[in-house]
Scaffold this active site. Structure first.
Site, PDB file in Angstrom:
ATOM      1  N   ASP A 312       0.791  -0.998  -0.081  1.00 31.31           N
ATOM      2  CA  ASP A 312      -0.056   0.036  -0.079  1.00 31.31           C
ATOM      3  C   ASP A 312       0.977   1.248  -0.158  1.00 31.31           C
ATOM      4  O   ASP A 312       2.178   1.087   0.150  1.00 31.31           O
ATOM      5  CB  ASP A 312      -1.029   0.102   1.045  1.00 31.31           C
ATOM      6  CG  ASP A 312      -2.302   0.912   0.849  1.00 31.31           C
ATOM      7  OD1 ASP A 312      -1.979   1.705  -0.056  1.00 31.31           O
ATOM      8  OD2 ASP A 312      -3.134   0.620   1.505  1.00 31.31           O
ATOM      9  N   GLU A 514     -10.451   7.050   3.907  1.00 26.66           N
ATOM     10  CA  GLU A 514      -9.533   6.501   4.991  1.00 26.66           C
ATOM     11  C   GLU A 514      -9.281   7.377   6.064  1.00 26.66           C
ATOM     12  O   GLU A 514      -9.050   8.478   5.936  1.00 26.66           O
ATOM     13  CB  GLU A 514      -8.202   6.094   4.243  1.00 26.66           C
ATOM     14  CG  GLU A 514      -8.137   5.221   2.923  1.00 26.66           C
ATOM     15  CD  GLU A 514      -6.716   5.367   2.528  1.00 26.66           C
ATOM     16  OE1 GLU A 514      -5.658   5.134   3.089  1.00 26.66           O
ATOM     17  OE2 GLU A 514      -6.984   5.778   1.187  1.00 26.66           O
TER      18      GLU A 514
HETATM   19  C1  BGC Z   1      -3.446   9.925  -1.888  1.00 25.77           C
HETATM   20  C2  BGC Z   1      -4.228   8.682  -1.535  1.00 25.77           C
HETATM   21  C3  BGC Z   1      -3.782   7.786  -0.805  1.00 25.77           C
HETATM   22  C4  BGC Z   1      -3.411   8.766   0.778  1.00 25.77           C
HETATM   23  C5  BGC Z   1      -2.680   7.826   1.659  1.00 25.77           C
HETATM   24  C6  BGC Z   1      -3.521  10.650  -0.551  1.00 25.77           C
HETATM   25  O1  BGC Z   1      -2.679  11.866  -0.627  1.00 25.77           O
HETATM   26  O2  BGC Z   1      -4.182  10.862  -2.866  1.00 25.77           O
HETATM   27  O3  BGC Z   1      -4.403   7.814  -2.996  1.00 25.77           O
HETATM   28  O4  BGC Z   1      -4.485   6.632  -0.663  1.00 25.77           O
HETATM   29  O5  BGC Z   1      -2.781   9.622   0.334  1.00 25.77           O
HETATM   30  O6  BGC Z   1      -2.457   8.424   2.641  1.00 25.77           O
HETATM   31  C1  BGC Z   2      -5.321   2.986   0.189  1.00 24.72           C
HETATM   32  C2  BGC Z   2      -5.288   2.261  -0.997  1.00 24.72           C
HETATM   33  C3  BGC Z   2      -5.208   2.617  -2.225  1.00 24.72           C
HETATM   34  C4  BGC Z   2      -3.920   3.514  -2.273  1.00 24.72           C
HETATM   35  C5  BGC Z   2      -3.571   3.997  -3.709  1.00 24.72           C
HETATM   36  C6  BGC Z   2      -3.934   3.822  -0.149  1.00 24.72           C
HETATM   37  O1  BGC Z   2      -4.018   4.707   0.874  1.00 24.72           O
HETATM   38  O2  BGC Z   2      -5.344   2.258   1.431  1.00 24.72           O
HETATM   39  O3  BGC Z   2      -6.629   1.248  -0.841  1.00 24.72           O
HETATM   40  O4  BGC Z   2      -5.480   1.725  -3.239  1.00 24.72           O
HETATM   41  O5  BGC Z   2      -3.912   4.357  -1.187  1.00 24.72           O
HETATM   42  O6  BGC Z   2      -4.588   5.127  -3.850  1.00 24.72           O
END
Ligand code: BGC
Ligand code: BGC
Length: 628
Positions: A312, A514
């Site tokens: 990830d 998230e």
């Molecule tokens: C990204 C996401 C990623 C996240 C992780 C963001 O800045 O756009 O894709 O999942 O950071 O912390």
């Molecule tokens: C997320 C993933 C995602 C990745 C890329 C991460 O922060 O947990 O689900 O695929 O970012 O955007």
């Protein structure tokens, strides 16, 4: 003399090895001939992999194992460092966010990769978790939670096939989905990204989505994520400063882990999934990115997974904080590709050092690269590296929207329907529509829509619930929207406030993703509760629609309303809601998650859930009224 006798054979041996490797070394700097076996699509994939792998230098191999965020890559580093993969994170789109610009962007990157000696195509990935959701104008499907309510694997497969077509049209041949988490605590902000709290349902629908995305020819690579146990973390165990459940520690022992969370991976792999993303979470005191037993022994060994494992986002860095050690630990544990995503120079330098120092064995590198090349070759990327521009017109097409509209209809769960107030007639004289989520594409689409965390407002094309209802009723119906439900200017000739036969209040959650979605309180907002009260006073029949990424605490709204509908995060096709409200389509959805009465019931202990009394959930898993 004795010493010399012993040294000569050794020297001869070394000289022999050097001679043996000369052709390989020469080959490693050559441009391979046009008829090199790996370029021959009629040969078996494994034969092509063997041929290609033995031509590769260490730098070329490491490039394949490197995935970079698209805004962070210097174009000439793609060929200079042999980068094997790029991605758009949440909110990652070209400055002009339309399908043509996406295709142009990915093609530009690809053409750069094809300049390398071996011309190995890169693979571009993005999170298409409910349609090609970073792309403005793409059809946005209900999030997985809604698809879980449909209980319809054929429909899930179809929706994922549509997603794949829209992604491939823009050169995105890798989808970081489906999420096959099995959330055990709906306070988790990623609950909506998962089909259900029920392992069997997740297994069935996850496998269906894999089939839909990959098709018969592995056109778009699916990713089962996040391996493993991401939905089973304990409140307050997050290893980040601000999250509560996300990136936390999975509870229970290995038997529990295997029983609850492993079957969806088995199902996805059996359905052909060729990539797996490792979770940010921890188990047994160790970050998942460091787990050799679970990644190598269980996933690649027991489950026979032949695809590749990707980390990830910057997750490897979290193992201990000592980057060299973390890279060594993770790749030795079985990681095949690093979603770096920013500082790829540092990653490449670090892993190169680790291989040269013998801390990561060459066989491990070869295994990782073999897996990545196998997938690229199986996909036909070498033969078709560029975007499927012929399909650009299908992006957001009516045909695709029709599939999403059906998915919305089938996803709706009817929780209450006193006196069969639903379905409604299309010639009701007056309808009031209200609530924070009643007329907002961004809210009804939720997180992972255009932006990482989603956003309220007209962020993409689609039909809001209000517009859908308005389009549904006849011309004789007077229909109005007021977010607060006051309809203050709606008066008769003598200045008295008017009443409507039907009020529809659409309440719900603001978009989140998230971490930020980890919530202590799932009650309806005060504004939404007020809208319900206001409308209740002015209408004969009140329908409450809940737009949310999980069950919410309904409180008084349940008594105030004549009918309550859980609509999850339906996406761009609001018509699907109107179809059911007005009887063009029956309500058939079933709850994919148990619905609580109050916050203090959470998290549920599913092993001893009472079915009656105050301690029982408000609505059990599988609940849902059916209309004719
Ligand atoms: C990204 C996401 C990623 C996240 C992780 C963001 O800045 O756009 O894709 O999942 O950071 O912390
Ligand atoms: C997320 C993933 C995602 C990745 C890329 C991460 O922060 O947990 O689900 O695929 O970012 O955007």
């Amino acid at each position: 003399m004795k010493d010399l006798l012993r040294t000569i054979p050794r020297l001869l041996c070394i000289a022999f090895l050097v001679l043996l490797s000369l052709p390989v070394m020469a080959q490693q700097n050559d441009v391979p001939p046009a008829d090199a076996p790996y370029k021959n699509a009629s040969l078996p994939v494994e034969e092509r992999v063997d041929d290609l792998l033995q031509r590769m230098t260490l730098a070329e191999k490491i490039g394949q194992m490197t995935q970079v965020e698209k805004n962070s890559i210097k174009l000439t580093d793609i060929d200079g460092l042999f980068i094997g993969s790029l991605l758009s994170g949440g909110g990652g789109y070209p400055s002009k966010n339309n399908a043509e610009a996406w295709a142009k962007m990915t093609d530009t990157f690809q053409e750069q990769a094809l300049k390398t000696r071996l011309a190995i195509p890169l693979i571009y990935g993005a999170d298409g978790v409910h349609g090609h959701n970073n792309l403005r104008g793409a059809v946005i499907f209900p999030h997985h939670i809604g698809m879980g309510a449909t209980r319809n694997p054929e429909l899930v497969q179809k929706a994922c096939a549509v997603t794949a077509q829209e992604m491939a049209a823009t050169g995105v041949f890798w989808d970081f989905g489906p999420v096959v988490a099995v959330p055990q605590d709906i306070r988790w902000g990623r609950t909506y990204e998962a089909y259900s709290e029920n392992t069997d349902l997740v297994s069935e629908l996850g496998a269906a989505c894999v089939k839909g995305l990959q098709g018969d020819k592995l056109e778009v690579l699916a990713t089962a994520k996040h391996y493993i146990g991401d939905g089973g973390t304990g409140w307050g165990t997050s290893t980040t400063d601000t999250y509560m459940l996300d990136q936390g520690v999975t509870q229970g022992d290995e038997a529990n882990l295997r029983a609850k969370f492993l079957p969806p991976y088995k199902a996805a792999i059996d359905a052909g999934a060729m990539s797996v993303m490792v979770s940010f979470s921890s188990f047994g005191g160790m970050k998942m990115s460091a787990q050799k037993y679970l990644t190598t022994d269980v996933l690649k060994g027991e489950l026979g997974f032949k695809g590749f494992v990707v980390s990830d986002w910057k997750a490897i860095d979290q193992i201990s904080g000592d980057y060299y050690k973390d890279v060594v630990t993770s790749f030795n544990a079985g990681m095949d590709m690093n979603m770096v995503p920013y500082d790829y120079i540092n990653f490449i330098t670090t892993i190169t050092k680790a291989v040269e120092a013998g801390d990561i064995p060459m066989e491990r590198i070869d295994d990782a690269v073999r897996r990545i090349l196998r997938v690229k070759l199986m996909m036909g990327l070498f033969e078709h590296p560029l975007s499927n521009q012929a399909d650009l017109a299908s992006v957001g097409s009516d045909e695709h929207r029709a599939v999403a509209r059906q998915a919305v209809s089938e996803s709706l769960v009817l929780l209450k329907n006193d006196n069969d107030v639903l379905p409604l007639k299309k010639d009701i004289p007056r309808i009031y529509v209200a609530g924070s989520a009643g007329n907002d594409i961004g809210i009804q689409s939720g997180g992972w829509t255009i932006e990482w965390q989603g956003s309220a407002g007209a962020i993409t094309q689609g039909t809001t619930l209000f517009d859908a209802i308005k389009n549904m009723v006849g011309s004789s119906t007077e229909i109005k929207f007021d977010r607060f439900g006051r309809f203050r200017n709606d008066k008769d000739a003598s200045g008295n406030l008017l009443r409507a036969e039907v009020g529809i209040v659409v309440v719900g959650e603001q978009p989140y993703a998230e971490g930020k979605g980890d919530a202590v309180d799932l009650s309806l907002t005060e504004a939404d509760q007020n809208a319900i009260k206001n409308v209740r006073e002015r209408v004969d029949k009140l329908i409450v629609i809940v737009i949310s990424g999980r069950p919410m605490i309904l409180g008084e709204a349940l008594d105030q309303a004549d009918a309550v509908v859980a609509a999850w995060l339906p996406g761009t096709e609001g018509e699907g809601v109107a179809d059911n409200l007005f009887g063009d389509h029956p309500f058939t959805g079933k709850l994919p998650y148990t619905w609580p009465r109050s916050m203090d019931q959470l998290p549920f202990d599913f092993s001893k859930l009472p079915t009656e009394g105050d301690a029982a959930p408000l609505f059990p898993f599988g609940y849902g009224l059916i209309t004719g």
